[in-house]
Design an enzyme around this catalytic site. Sequence first.
Site, PDB file in Angstrom:
ATOM      1  N   GLY A 199      10.363  -0.520  -3.123  1.00 24.37           N
ATOM      2  CA  GLY A 199      11.722  -1.071  -3.262  1.00 24.37           C
ATOM      3  C   GLY A 199      12.080  -1.191  -4.732  1.00 24.37           C
ATOM      4  N   ARG A 207       9.500   5.219  -0.420  1.00 27.85           N
ATOM      5  CA  ARG A 207       8.292   4.714   0.240  1.00 27.85           C
ATOM      6  C   ARG A 207       7.644   5.948   0.864  1.00 27.85           C
ATOM      7  NH1 ARG A 207       8.961  -0.712  -0.146  1.00 27.85           N
ATOM      8  NH2 ARG A 207      11.039  -1.589   0.191  1.00 27.85           N
ATOM      9  N   ASP A 267       3.511  -4.013  -4.146  1.00 26.18           N
ATOM     10  CA  ASP A 267       2.120  -3.932  -3.662  1.00 26.18           C
ATOM     11  C   ASP A 267       1.773  -2.575  -3.054  1.00 26.18           C
ATOM     12  OD1 ASP A 267       3.760  -4.488  -1.530  1.00 26.18           O
ATOM     13  OD2 ASP A 267       2.422  -5.952  -0.601  1.00 26.18           O
ATOM     14  N   THR A 271       9.009  -5.654  -8.613  1.00 32.35           N
ATOM     15  CA  THR A 271       9.500  -5.968  -7.270  1.00 32.35           C
ATOM     16  C   THR A 271      10.255  -7.289  -7.338  1.00 32.35           C
ATOM     17  OG1 THR A 271       8.876  -6.723  -5.058  1.00 32.35           O
ATOM     18  CG2 THR A 271       7.192  -6.943  -6.733  1.00 32.35           C
ATOM     19  N   ASP A 322      10.129  -9.398  -5.070  1.00 37.51           N
ATOM     20  CA  ASP A 322       9.433 -10.360  -4.199  1.00 37.51           C
ATOM     21  C   ASP A 322       8.513 -11.341  -4.933  1.00 37.51           C
ATOM     22  OD1 ASP A 322      10.650  -9.022  -2.118  1.00 37.51           O
ATOM     23  OD2 ASP A 322       8.904  -7.786  -1.639  1.00 37.51           O
ATOM     24  N   ASP A 365       5.389 -11.051  -5.542  1.00 36.78           N
ATOM     25  CA  ASP A 365       4.203 -11.238  -4.691  1.00 36.78           C
ATOM     26  C   ASP A 365       2.998 -10.418  -5.141  1.00 36.78           C
ATOM     27  OD1 ASP A 365       5.255  -8.770  -4.130  1.00 36.78           O
ATOM     28  OD2 ASP A 365       5.069  -8.928  -1.961  1.00 36.78           O
ATOM     29  N   ARG A 373       9.879 -10.227   1.766  1.00 32.85           N
ATOM     30  CA  ARG A 373       8.852  -9.676   2.672  1.00 32.85           C
ATOM     31  C   ARG A 373       7.976 -10.805   3.198  1.00 32.85           C
ATOM     32  NH1 ARG A 373       7.783  -4.327   3.395  1.00 32.85           N
ATOM     33  NH2 ARG A 373       8.742  -3.731   1.456  1.00 32.85           N
TER      34      ARG A 373
HETATM   35  O1  F6P Z   1       9.910  -5.363  -1.460  1.00 33.73           O
HETATM   36  C1  F6P Z   1      11.266  -5.497  -1.747  1.00 33.73           C
HETATM   37  C2  F6P Z   1      12.065  -5.670  -0.488  1.00 33.73           C
HETATM   38  O2  F6P Z   1      13.427  -5.800  -0.845  1.00 33.73           O
HETATM   39  C3  F6P Z   1      11.638  -6.817   0.424  1.00 33.73           C
HETATM   40  O3  F6P Z   1      12.105  -8.067  -0.045  1.00 33.73           O
HETATM   41  C4  F6P Z   1      12.214  -6.400   1.726  1.00 33.73           C
HETATM   42  O4  F6P Z   1      11.512  -6.965   2.813  1.00 33.73           O
HETATM   43  C5  F6P Z   1      12.045  -4.906   1.705  1.00 33.73           C
HETATM   44  O5  F6P Z   1      11.927  -4.530   0.341  1.00 33.73           O
HETATM   45  C6  F6P Z   1      13.163  -4.126   2.340  1.00 33.73           C
HETATM   46  O6  F6P Z   1      12.825  -2.786   2.292  1.00 33.73           O
HETATM   47  P1  F6P Z   1      13.823  -1.597   2.600  1.00 33.73           P
HETATM   48  O7  F6P Z   1      14.786  -1.492   1.463  1.00 33.73           O
HETATM   49  O8  F6P Z   1      12.929  -0.415   2.710  1.00 33.73           O
HETATM   50  O9  F6P Z   1      14.526  -1.970   3.867  1.00 33.73           O
END
Ligand code: F6P
Length: 319
Positions: free
Chosen positions: A11, A72, A103, A125, A127, A129, A171
Amino acid sequence: MKRIGVLTSGGDSPGMNAAVRAVVRKAIFHNLEVYGIYQGYNGLINNNIKKLELGSVGDIIHRGGTMLYTARCEEFKTKEGQLKGIENLKEHGIEGLVVVGGDGSYRGAKALTEHGYPCVGVPGTIDNDIPGTELTIGFDTALNTVIDAIDKIRDTATSHERTFIVEVMGRNAGDIALWSGLAGGAETIIIPEDNFNMDDIVGRLKKGQERGKKHSIIIVAEGVMSGQEFAQKLKDATNMDTRVSVLGHIQRGGSPTASDRVLASRLGARAVELLMDGKGGRAVGIEENKLVDYDIIEALAKPHKINLNMYKLSKELSI
Ligand code: F6P
């Protein structure tokens, strides 16, 4: 080391561009060549690799998103994908790689390290985390986006004397919820790191109403449940009518704050220094405002810890 690569993965987060700029400029300052790998690990597998110059990273420090694009990548979880990536890097004469991401991206960097390829992870990120750092690039900007939304929601919540539930990202981590809830003066913060007690929440809401409170704001981290699910549980317990705001991907965009730009610049440059010193397999971070670095495999084995003192404080301040 004469030539390094940089990619962004997972992300996106505001400040990734500032990190890429720091990697490129720091490397060129030390007479290294830098190659950008586009679209994260996908680009590594598909050989989407181009040389970057000083000017390639001009005019990006203030922009959200990532000029290198991101993805991803399922294929990079396989050994074949990882070896293909290393083959492409070697074909370009790239001797070390900086990976900016969360991560999942770190797991990719760990895999490259385990195959003997020098790699440094930079935590990017929203997050917050990633083990081995107190702060990740993009977290501060995301917090500011969330508190801007909370402030606006508060206006309408007060006017209508309503309770609002605000669902935030993160997340499996509650950092965005906790920090934004504390900064935004939320009445209740629900995070995955602690079980919530509905009776307690209802009791607090009632107490607030009794002393003339005009509104309440409850922050729910997505890692616990959706805001809508929480609203339903609250309705079941109290018959209280609430409104739900899901902030979603706006939390990932926007111009990075000064803190994120500075953090990204420091971490990106440090990653290059480590590669120049022949230290691959590291994860850079910040602790007590000092740059640190850890073995990426050991760092990933550690669980992420939320600041429980801050959580306790948030409860004390929202009585
Ligand atoms: O890791 C960053 C994040 O924005 C999280 O907070 C969230 O759960 C996830 O990515 C959403 O991912 P995507 O953009 O693939 O839906």
